[in-house]
Motif scaffolding. Structure first.
Motif, short mmCIF file in Angstrom:
data_model
loop_
_atom_site.label_atom_id
_atom_site.label_comp_id
_atom_site.label_asym_id
_atom_site.label_seq_id
_atom_site.Cartn_x
_atom_site.Cartn_y
_atom_site.Cartn_z
N GLN A 1 0.85 -1.18 0.00
CA GLN A 1 0.00 0.00 0.00
C GLN A 1 0.89 1.23 0.00
O GLN A 1 1.88 1.29 0.72
N GLY A 2 0.53 2.21 -0.83
CA GLY A 2 1.34 3.42 -0.91
C GLY A 2 0.58 4.57 -1.53
O GLY A 2 -0.60 4.46 -1.86
N GLN A 3 1.29 5.68 -1.74
CA GLN A 3 0.70 6.89 -2.27
C GLN A 3 1.15 7.09 -3.71
O GLN A 3 2.32 6.88 -4.05
N VAL B 1 4.11 4.67 -7.62
CA VAL B 1 3.63 4.57 -6.24
C VAL B 1 4.82 4.57 -5.28
O VAL B 1 5.81 3.87 -5.51
N SER B 2 4.71 5.36 -4.22
CA SER B 2 5.73 5.42 -3.18
C SER B 2 5.25 4.60 -1.98
O SER B 2 4.22 4.92 -1.39
N VAL C 1 -3.27 3.84 -2.63
CA VAL C 1 -3.67 2.68 -3.42
C VAL C 1 -3.01 1.41 -2.90
O VAL C 1 -2.02 1.45 -2.18
N ARG C 2 -3.57 0.29 -3.30
CA ARG C 2 -3.02 -1.02 -2.98
C ARG C 2 -2.57 -1.64 -4.31
O ARG C 2 -3.35 -1.68 -5.27
N ALA D 1 0.64 -4.17 -10.36
CA ALA D 1 -0.66 -3.81 -10.92
C ALA D 1 -1.55 -3.25 -9.81
O ALA D 1 -1.47 -3.70 -8.66
N LEU D 2 -2.38 -2.30 -10.16
CA LEU D 2 -3.30 -1.68 -9.21
C LEU D 2 -4.39 -2.66 -8.82
O LEU D 2 -5.02 -3.28 -9.69
#
Length: 87
Positions: free
Chosen positions: A12-14, A26-27, A62-63, A77-78
């Motif tokens: 999970q990240g931003q 994504v970080s 997001v995960r 992948a999202l």
């Protein structure tokens, strides 16, 4: 465990950037303890992920899930959007 069963890594990240078509950056931040001093150190991982529907924006939480390579740098992948940024 069967040989065909593969454990997927989910992080999970931003979202840092969503400028590419069907791609996001994504970080992912994690904290780990220093082995000698005991102080917690922030470690950041930047991942390129596949966003098929272009539904995420910068700032969203997001995960993402690890997949087989999609391109040279995209191996994530999202999965879903946990929290959307307020516009």
């Amino acid at each position: 465990m069967n040989n065909k069963e593969i454990i997927q890594r989910i992080l999970q990240g931003q979202v840092l950037s969503g400028k590419g078509d069907k791609s996001i950056t994504v970080s992912v931040v994690r904290y780990e303890r220093h082995p000698v001093y005991g102080k917690y150190i922030k470690r950041t991982l930047k991942c390129h992920a596949h966003d098929e529907l272009n539904e995420s924006k910068e700032g969203d939480i997001v995960r993402i899930m690890q997949t087989s390579p999609i391109s040279k740098t995209k191996t994530w992948a999202l999965v879903n959007i946990v929290k959307r940024v307020q516009d």
